[in-house]
Write a protein that holds these residues in place. Sequence first.
Motif, PDB file in Angstrom:
ATOM      1  N   THR A   1       0.852  -1.010   0.234  1.00 37.89           N
ATOM      2  CA  THR A   1       0.199   0.100   0.096  1.00 37.89           C
ATOM      3  C   THR A   1       1.117   1.362   0.094  1.00 37.89           C
ATOM      4  O   THR A   1       2.085   1.124   0.208  1.00 37.89           O
ATOM      5  CB  THR A   1      -0.938   0.919   1.409  1.00 37.89           C
ATOM      6  N   GLN A   2       0.138   2.316  -0.419  1.00 36.63           N
ATOM      7  CA  GLN A   2       0.979   3.325  -0.368  1.00 36.63           C
ATOM      8  C   GLN A   2       0.713   3.899   0.594  1.00 36.63           C
ATOM      9  O   GLN A   2      -0.495   4.000   1.467  1.00 36.63           O
ATOM     10  CB  GLN A   2       0.505   4.249  -2.265  1.00 36.63           C
ATOM     11  N   PRO A   3       1.877   4.906   1.357  1.00 33.05           N
ATOM     12  CA  PRO A   3       1.597   5.702   2.332  1.00 33.05           C
ATOM     13  C   PRO A   3       0.554   6.868   2.308  1.00 33.05           C
ATOM     14  O   PRO A   3       0.036   7.900   1.510  1.00 33.05           O
ATOM     15  CB  PRO A   3       2.665   6.625   2.625  1.00 33.05           C
ATOM     16  N   GLY A   4      -0.899   6.929   3.664  1.00 36.37           N
ATOM     17  CA  GLY A   4      -2.016   7.755   3.279  1.00 36.37           C
ATOM     18  C   GLY A   4      -2.811   7.704   3.036  1.00 36.37           C
ATOM     19  O   GLY A   4      -4.014   8.006   2.555  1.00 36.37           O
ATOM     20  N   ALA A   5      -3.190   5.700   1.521  1.00 32.03           N
ATOM     21  CA  ALA A   5      -3.672   5.953   1.290  1.00 32.03           C
ATOM     22  C   ALA A   5      -5.157   4.762   1.768  1.00 32.03           C
ATOM     23  O   ALA A   5      -4.220   3.884   2.613  1.00 32.03           O
ATOM     24  CB  ALA A   5      -3.163   5.330  -0.485  1.00 32.03           C
ATOM     25  N   GLY A   6      -6.396   5.314   1.650  1.00 30.05           N
ATOM     26  CA  GLY A   6      -6.617   4.425   2.351  1.00 30.05           C
ATOM     27  C   GLY A   6      -7.230   4.666   3.305  1.00 30.05           C
ATOM     28  O   GLY A   6      -8.179   4.137   4.041  1.00 30.05           O
ATOM     29  N   GLU A   7      -6.486   5.855   4.132  1.00 31.72           N
ATOM     30  CA  GLU A   7      -6.546   5.995   5.913  1.00 31.72           C
ATOM     31  C   GLU A   7      -8.162   6.226   5.645  1.00 31.72           C
ATOM     32  O   GLU A   7      -9.250   7.391   5.018  1.00 31.72           O
ATOM     33  CB  GLU A   7      -6.023   7.319   5.927  1.00 31.72           C
ATOM     34  N   TRP A   8      -8.809   6.438   7.021  1.00 27.77           N
ATOM     35  CA  TRP A   8      -9.807   5.960   8.064  1.00 27.77           C
ATOM     36  C   TRP A   8      -9.633   7.676   8.714  1.00 27.77           C
ATOM     37  O   TRP A   8      -8.786   6.791   9.922  1.00 27.77           O
ATOM     38  CB  TRP A   8     -10.626   5.335   7.813  1.00 27.77           C
ATOM     39  N   THR A   9     -10.419   8.449   9.034  1.00 30.10           N
ATOM     40  CA  THR A   9     -10.721   9.361  10.503  1.00 30.10           C
ATOM     41  C   THR A   9     -10.685   8.961  11.834  1.00 30.10           C
ATOM     42  O   THR A   9     -10.215   9.238  12.760  1.00 30.10           O
ATOM     43  CB  THR A   9     -11.786  10.533   9.690  1.00 30.10           C
ATOM     44  N   ASP A  10     -11.433   7.817  11.522  1.00 27.76           N
ATOM     45  CA  ASP A  10     -11.189   6.795  12.937  1.00 27.76           C
ATOM     46  C   ASP A  10     -10.196   5.518  12.877  1.00 27.76           C
ATOM     47  O   ASP A  10     -10.826   4.091  14.267  1.00 27.76           O
ATOM     48  CB  ASP A  10     -12.899   6.577  13.157  1.00 27.76           C
ATOM     49  N   VAL A  11      -9.447   5.436  12.053  1.00 28.58           N
ATOM     50  CA  VAL A  11      -8.838   4.744  12.793  1.00 28.58           C
ATOM     51  C   VAL A  11      -7.321   4.990  12.861  1.00 28.58           C
ATOM     52  O   VAL A  11      -6.197   5.149  11.944  1.00 28.58           O
ATOM     53  CB  VAL A  11      -8.741   3.356  11.534  1.00 28.58           C
ATOM     54  N   ALA A  12      -6.556   5.478  14.003  1.00 32.17           N
ATOM     55  CA  ALA A  12      -5.730   5.855  14.872  1.00 32.17           C
ATOM     56  C   ALA A  12      -4.448   4.669  13.136  1.00 32.17           C
ATOM     57  O   ALA A  12      -4.424   3.241  13.610  1.00 32.17           O
ATOM     58  CB  ALA A  12      -5.653   5.256  15.967  1.00 32.17           C
ATOM     59  N   SER A  13      -3.618   5.511  13.918  1.00 26.62           N
ATOM     60  CA  SER A  13      -2.535   4.355  13.352  1.00 26.62           C
ATOM     61  C   SER A  13      -1.662   3.936  13.971  1.00 26.62           C
ATOM     62  O   SER A  13      -1.123   2.559  13.720  1.00 26.62           O
ATOM     63  CB  SER A  13      -0.881   5.185  12.143  1.00 26.62           C
ATOM     64  N   ALA A  14      -2.591   4.148  15.306  1.00 21.88           N
ATOM     65  CA  ALA A  14      -1.846   3.151  16.548  1.00 21.88           C
ATOM     66  C   ALA A  14      -2.556   1.908  16.713  1.00 21.88           C
ATOM     67  O   ALA A  14      -2.528   0.829  17.993  1.00 21.88           O
ATOM     68  CB  ALA A  14      -1.481   3.090  17.924  1.00 21.88           C
ATOM     69  N   HIS A  15      -3.726   1.737  15.861  1.00 21.47           N
ATOM     70  CA  HIS A  15      -4.872   1.053  16.280  1.00 21.47           C
ATOM     71  C   HIS A  15      -4.195  -0.408  15.615  1.00 21.47           C
ATOM     72  O   HIS A  15      -3.881  -0.777  15.083  1.00 21.47           O
ATOM     73  CB  HIS A  15      -6.098   0.794  15.119  1.00 21.47           C
ATOM     74  N   TRP A  16      -4.524  -1.689  16.401  1.00 22.10           N
ATOM     75  CA  TRP A  16      -4.190  -3.226  16.489  1.00 22.10           C
ATOM     76  C   TRP A  16      -4.681  -3.049  14.691  1.00 22.10           C
ATOM     77  O   TRP A  16      -3.944  -3.746  14.111  1.00 22.10           O
ATOM     78  CB  TRP A  16      -4.837  -3.871  17.468  1.00 22.10           C
ATOM     79  N   ALA A  17      -5.393  -3.259  14.489  1.00 16.18           N
ATOM     80  CA  ALA A  17      -5.616  -3.894  12.944  1.00 16.18           C
ATOM     81  C   ALA A  17      -5.281  -2.914  11.557  1.00 16.18           C
ATOM     82  O   ALA A  17      -6.746  -2.995  10.789  1.00 16.18           O
ATOM     83  CB  ALA A  17      -7.372  -4.205  13.000  1.00 16.18           C
ATOM     84  N   HIS A  18      -4.784  -1.391  12.044  1.00 14.43           N
ATOM     85  CA  HIS A  18      -4.957  -0.491  11.759  1.00 14.43           C
ATOM     86  C   HIS A  18      -4.318  -1.307   9.991  1.00 14.43           C
ATOM     87  O   HIS A  18      -4.698  -0.671   8.991  1.00 14.43           O
ATOM     88  CB  HIS A  18      -3.718   0.041  11.517  1.00 14.43           C
ATOM     89  N   ASP A  19      -3.115  -1.775   9.300  1.00  7.41           N
ATOM     90  CA  ASP A  19      -2.414  -2.175   8.560  1.00  7.41           C
ATOM     91  C   ASP A  19      -3.675  -3.553   7.792  1.00  7.41           C
ATOM     92  O   ASP A  19      -4.179  -3.373   6.420  1.00  7.41           O
ATOM     93  CB  ASP A  19      -1.638  -2.858   8.852  1.00  7.41           C
ATOM     94  N   ALA A  20      -4.249  -4.096   8.469  1.00  2.10           N
ATOM     95  CA  ALA A  20      -5.619  -5.082   7.880  1.00  2.10           C
ATOM     96  C   ALA A  20      -6.458  -3.976   7.226  1.00  2.10           C
ATOM     97  O   ALA A  20      -6.984  -4.361   6.129  1.00  2.10           O
ATOM     98  CB  ALA A  20      -5.961  -6.480   8.978  1.00  2.10           C
ATOM     99  N   ILE A  21      -6.929  -3.237   8.318  1.00  2.00           N
ATOM    100  CA  ILE A  21      -8.025  -2.374   7.556  1.00  2.00           C
ATOM    101  C   ILE A  21      -7.722  -1.393   6.018  1.00  2.00           C
ATOM    102  O   ILE A  21      -8.103  -1.215   5.029  1.00  2.00           O
ATOM    103  CB  ILE A  21      -8.334  -1.709   8.472  1.00  2.00           C
TER     104      ILE A  21
END
Length: 125
Positions: free
Chosen positions: A98-118
């Motif tokens: 994935t590209q940095p910043g692509a597909g980011e969600w405003t309610d999923v922090a980068s520290a969220h355990w499932a961030h990468d999967a989401i």
Amino acid sequence: MTGYSDGTFKPNASITRAELAAALAKLLPQSGLNTSASAAGFRDLAAGHWATEAAAQLQAAGVITGYADGSFKPEQAITRAEAVTMINRLIGLDASTTQPGAGEWTDVASAHWAHDAILAASMKR
């Protein structure tokens, strides 16, 4: 998918962790999986539980790991983060491309355990 013993499907009901495990296990290749582990190694999933074999198959395939306390919580409704993580593992999807910043969600922090999967599941293909 299968329904319930009374002939219903319950399309508007939430799905439990056990129900999703049963559905996903049907998508696994069945050869070579060792499902003889006692209750799939989860302290709250008895050998006689209807989803034990499915959980054992998914655990052996690396699709599920359960919770840190050794539980699976089969009757608990599954969260979107848990579901996307299981599905990603099942199909071999990860965030490595994935590209940095692509597909980011405003309610999923980068520290969220499932961030990468989401993130991985959110990428346009």
